[in-house]
Design a protein around this motif. Structure first.
Motif, short mmCIF file in Angstrom:
data_model
loop_
_atom_site.label_atom_id
_atom_site.label_comp_id
_atom_site.label_asym_id
_atom_site.label_seq_id
_atom_site.Cartn_x
_atom_site.Cartn_y
_atom_site.Cartn_z
N ILE A 283 0.83 -1.21 0.00
CA ILE A 283 0.00 0.00 0.00
C ILE A 283 0.87 1.25 0.00
CG2 ILE A 283 -1.70 1.32 1.32
CD1 ILE A 283 -2.82 -1.32 2.35
N ASN A 284 1.93 1.24 0.82
CA ASN A 284 2.82 2.40 0.90
C ASN A 284 3.46 2.72 -0.45
OD1 ASN A 284 2.80 3.73 3.35
ND2 ASN A 284 4.10 2.22 4.35
N SER A 290 1.45 6.45 -6.84
CA SER A 290 0.21 7.03 -7.35
C SER A 290 0.42 8.43 -7.92
CB SER A 290 -0.85 7.09 -6.23
OG SER A 290 -0.43 7.99 -5.22
N ILE A 291 1.50 9.11 -7.47
CA ILE A 291 1.80 10.44 -8.01
C ILE A 291 1.99 10.35 -9.52
CG2 ILE A 291 3.48 12.33 -7.98
CD1 ILE A 291 4.04 11.63 -5.06
N SER A 371 -4.51 -4.17 -0.90
CA SER A 371 -3.35 -3.41 -1.36
C SER A 371 -3.67 -2.55 -2.57
CB SER A 371 -2.20 -4.36 -1.71
OG SER A 371 -2.61 -5.31 -2.67
N GLY A 372 -4.57 -3.02 -3.43
CA GLY A 372 -4.91 -2.24 -4.62
C GLY A 372 -6.10 -1.34 -4.43
N ILE A 403 0.76 7.09 8.61
CA ILE A 403 0.05 6.16 9.51
C ILE A 403 0.46 4.72 9.22
CG2 ILE A 403 -2.21 5.19 10.06
CD1 ILE A 403 -3.36 8.01 9.70
N LEU A 404 0.58 4.38 7.94
CA LEU A 404 0.96 3.02 7.57
C LEU A 404 2.40 2.71 7.97
CD1 LEU A 404 -0.70 2.67 4.05
CD2 LEU A 404 -1.47 1.70 6.20
N ILE A 405 3.31 3.68 7.79
CA ILE A 405 4.69 3.48 8.24
C ILE A 405 4.73 3.30 9.75
CG2 ILE A 405 6.96 4.58 8.46
CD1 ILE A 405 6.51 5.87 5.77
N GLY A 406 3.96 4.10 10.46
CA GLY A 406 3.89 3.98 11.91
C GLY A 406 3.35 2.63 12.35
#
Length: 776
Positions: A283-284, A290-291, A371-372, A403-406
């Motif tokens: 996801i990260n 996505s940019i 994930s997608g 948040i996901l990295i955390g």
């Protein structure tokens, strides 16, 4: 259209190989861990479901109320099955099984004997349990009064020869049996034996099984009637409960041979966390990429694509990567299965059935949607006008990414803390000083009995043999216990206290290094158990027994125990852990009874171990009572390992899974930092032109991630403390929740993350700013 989307997805993955590598490797490793655990869980849940009509089969458990709680046991006295069956018409069959290990030899053969698990049962047992007969059948067994042998035992005893019609014996001609059938013993069952004799003898008790009639429902009223049935026979101290056979293995924590539902939940949760970390990585990186895909959304919408088509487009991209990762996961699953099988104690071969393939597909779909989902449902909602004007709602996106990295760091910190504390507890138990010497001791399963002293004196002629002893069990796993003790002046309450008895000879204390506090140990020179009188029948007790008595000097007091036996206390031993360390030390009696001693423990100094063992084995083979008694031997360390097999297994897997989870988290952080550095090349170049040093730029990126890590640590520490404190409550002897574990784990993780960030930013920051700005 779908084929077109898959082609575009494949080209996109091919273009971004770094992204592909991180996500596919991470996902495939996570899925492989999950698949391995699925094999184990599937096998554990299948116990006792190998029998026809297993839904109707129940095991009888006896409950006894004692001062320290309710004690559960599966031993049922003989004839009880008939009384129960006669009183309850709902019961179709009541089987009774008793198991003991005995040495057998083929009649009129020169072969050495083989130790086998010999079971005796009634006719109903064969009606309840349906076995696969490779030869013979149950009807002929009962008609011809023959016995059943398992396929494995037949190969062990007769090799490739057919066992049908062969006769085997125990104790010379004491017991001669003819084999009439061969069965295939299921792997997923606790009810195990090598030989089965469906005799009609009522002289032995055992484990009792009930099969209820097809139309019978187990109502609370029926359970209550069954529970109090022993009271109608005069056994007021006992009640019984019926346990569905399918629950016997995983829902019997009091049974040392059972599995553990808690263990299944625990490892399932750990596997889920590993999969979650891999999905978060995906996801990260998807958010970061996505940019580059926002303009794709705008172009496709302008050229006529609907939002639904875009959702399919992005999900197909995710599905292709997920499918490839799951497919790749089968390789490490096959490679690692033998090692995993050995750790978990499995005896099954690797087989990908439809259930496993369905679960793999489920993993694929789960990864695809989780994930997608961001790209599919978030990016597809953008207005093309907003996209071409440069708007992309980056603020909310950055917050979600952080948040996901955390969450990744939180999971890594919590799992590593729990792993270290689990390992600390298990290692503490395994290496604890239990008051027993376990080094350099060999165990022989023997029937030497009264000739054991001659054997001991013979092997002690070897200077490397320190001492040897016969006993019924080692002093670290004694379980032969009962209640009903009294002495002059004792209260009635002590009769309900359970105690353990170890039968041994006078060498036992020296062999295992037990400390005598007062009096003397079992005396040498005793000849025969039944020749002892009250004056000569001496017992030794431990400190806990002395505390129970409340006597400052119990030496000389006569204790009545065990069906009216009387023993005079001659010594008091210092308390030692004669049970696994999940249990407290309880009262203990040690006495002399060679006929109850089936093992010889030989203590050596550890020098010239191979030669010393060969010498002992040679003497044993010379002096054993008959050729049918095989030389079964192992070391105390091997027996101790088996006793703590579950704990050792859990410790190994926790270490492996925690390392995998940390590596996956680190891969995710590396991937994110790499992408951040790539996308912020222009920012880094401008900072350098304005005078920023490389160290300052590195510090900027490190601080940004460490802020997230500190917040993750604040949440991880109390949760890890609560989880481990709850887990330790199941142990009497607990390790300390050491403060250094809670401090060092986050610091080490932060250090590794900082080094990883520093290395990546260093290579980006050392580039010429002019080149960086030109490329932008």
């Amino acid at each position: 259209m779908l084929l077109h989307y898959l082609k575009v997805a494949f080209r996109s993955m091919k273009k971004d190989k770094g992204y592909l590598l991180v996500n596919v490797i991470g996902l495939s490793v996570a899925v492989a861990c999950c698949l391995l655990l699925v094999f184990w869980i599937k096998f554990e849940l299948s116990y006792e479901r190998c029998y026809l009509d297993y839904e109707r089969i129940h095991r009888v458990v006896k409950l006894e109320k004692r001062p320290d709680g309710v004690a559960k046991d599966t031993y049922i006295r003989p004839s009880f099955e008939d009384q129960l069956k006669e009183s309850f018409p709902q019961i179709e069959s009541a089987g009774l099984l008793s198991i003991e290990k005995l040495p057998f030899i083929e009649v009129d053969s020169d072969k050495e004997g083989v130790s086998l698990e010999y079971g005796t049962c009634n006719e109903d047992f064969l009606r309840i349990f349906s076995y696969e007969y490779l030869a013979g059948n149950p009807m002929s067994i009962m008609t011809n009064k023959q016995i059943i042998i398992t396929e494995e035992a037949a190969k062990k005893m007769f090799g490739s020869e057919s066992p049908i019609g062969k006769k085997i014996s125990f104790g010379g001609n004491f017991l001669v049996l003819e084999i009439g059938a061969v069965i295939k013993m299921p792997l997923n069952t606790q009810i195990r034996f090598d030989l089965l004799n469906p005799s009609r003898s009522k002289g032995r008790g055992g484990v009792m099984f009930l099969m209820f009639r097809e139309d019978v429902k187990i109502t609370p009223e029926l359970q209550e009637q069954l529970s109090t049935f022993p009271h109608t026979l005069g056994y007021d101290k006992y009640t019984i409960e019926i346990q569905p056979i399918k629950e016997a293995y995983l829902h019997s924590d009091w049974d040392t041979n059972s599995g553990s539902m808690t263990e299944i939940y625990l490892f399932s949760f750990v596997a889920f966390l590993i999969l979650l970390i891999a999905i978060i990585n995906y996801i990260n990186t998807s958010i970061a990429r996505s940019i580059n895909r926002i303009k794709e959304v705008g172009v496709r919408k302008v050229t006529g694509s609907s939002r639904n088509k875009l959702i399919v487009r992005f999900l197909s991209d995710s599905f292709l990567l997920s499918f490839f990762a799951v497919l790749l996961a089968f390789i490490p699953t096959v490679v690692l299965f033998p090692a995993f099988s050995e750790i978990m104690g499995l005896k099954i071969s690797l087989h990908f059935d439809w259930a496993i393939l369905f679960i793999a597909l489920l993993f694929c779909l789960l990864i695809t949607f989780f994930s997608g989902g961001y790209s599919a449902f978030y990016l597809s909602s953008f207005n093309p006008i907003l996209i071409f004007r440069g708007g992309s709602k980056t603020g909310s996106k950055e917050k979600f990414r952080k948040i996901l990295i955390g969450l990744q760091l939180f999971l890594s910190i919590a799992i590593l803390i729990c792993t270290l504390l689990v390992h600390k507890q298990i290692n503490g138990i395994y290496t604890a000083d239990t008051g027993v010497d376990r080094e350099n001791i060999y165990v022989f399963e023997s029937g030497l009995w009264y000739s054991s002293e001659d054997f001991i004196q013979e092997i002690k002629k070897n200077p490397n043999v320190i001492d040897a002893s016969i006993a019924m069990t080692a002093p670290y796993n004694a379980s032969y216990g009962y209640s009903g003790i009294s002495w002059e002046g004792s209260s009635d309450d002590v009769k309900e206290v359970e105690f353990v008895e170890i039968c041994c000879d006078y060498h036992y204390a020296n062999t295992f290094g037990l400390d005598l506090l007062s009096g003397q140990f079992i005396q040498p020179g005793l000849t025969w158990f039944y020749d002892q009188t009250e004056d000569t029948y001496a017992i030794v007790i431990n400190e806990s027994f002395q505390k129970l008595m409340g006597e400052e000097n119990p030496i000389g007091i006569t204790v009545t125990y065990g069906w009216g036996r009387k023993g005079k206390i001659i010594g008091v031993l210092k308390d030692f852990n004669f049970k696994p360390l999940k249990e407290n030390i309880t009262p203990l009696i040690m006495s002399f009874n060679p006929e109850a001693c089936s093992k010889v423990y030989v203590k050596t100094n550890g020098q010239n171990s191979k030669e010393t063992f060969s010498f002992v084995l040679e003497k044993y083979n010379e002096m054993k009572p008959n050729k049918e008694t095989p030389a079964n031997y192992y070391t105390v360390k091997e027996e101790y390992d088996r006793m703590y097999a579950k704990e050792l297994r859990m410790g190994k897997l926790f270490v492996v899974f925690s390392i995998i989870s940390f590596i996956l988290s680190l891969m995710g952080v590396i991937s994110m930092i790499s992408f951040m550095a790539e996308k912020r090349t222009k920012e880094i170049a401008i900072r350098k032109i304005n005078g920023a040093s490389i160290a300052g730029i590195i510090r900027l990126f490190v601080v940004e991630i460490l802020k997230i890590g500190i917040i993750a640590t604040v949440f991880a520490l109390p949760i890890a403390y609560f989880v481990m404190n709850s887990w330790l409550q199941s142990y009497v002897y607990q390790t300390n929740l050491s403060w250094w574990v809670f401090i060092c784990v986050p610091l080490v993780i932060f250090l590794l993350v900082a080094i990883t960030i520093g290395i990546q930013i260093f290579f980006v920051a050392r580039k010429n700013p002019v080149e960086s700005l030109r490329s932008e």
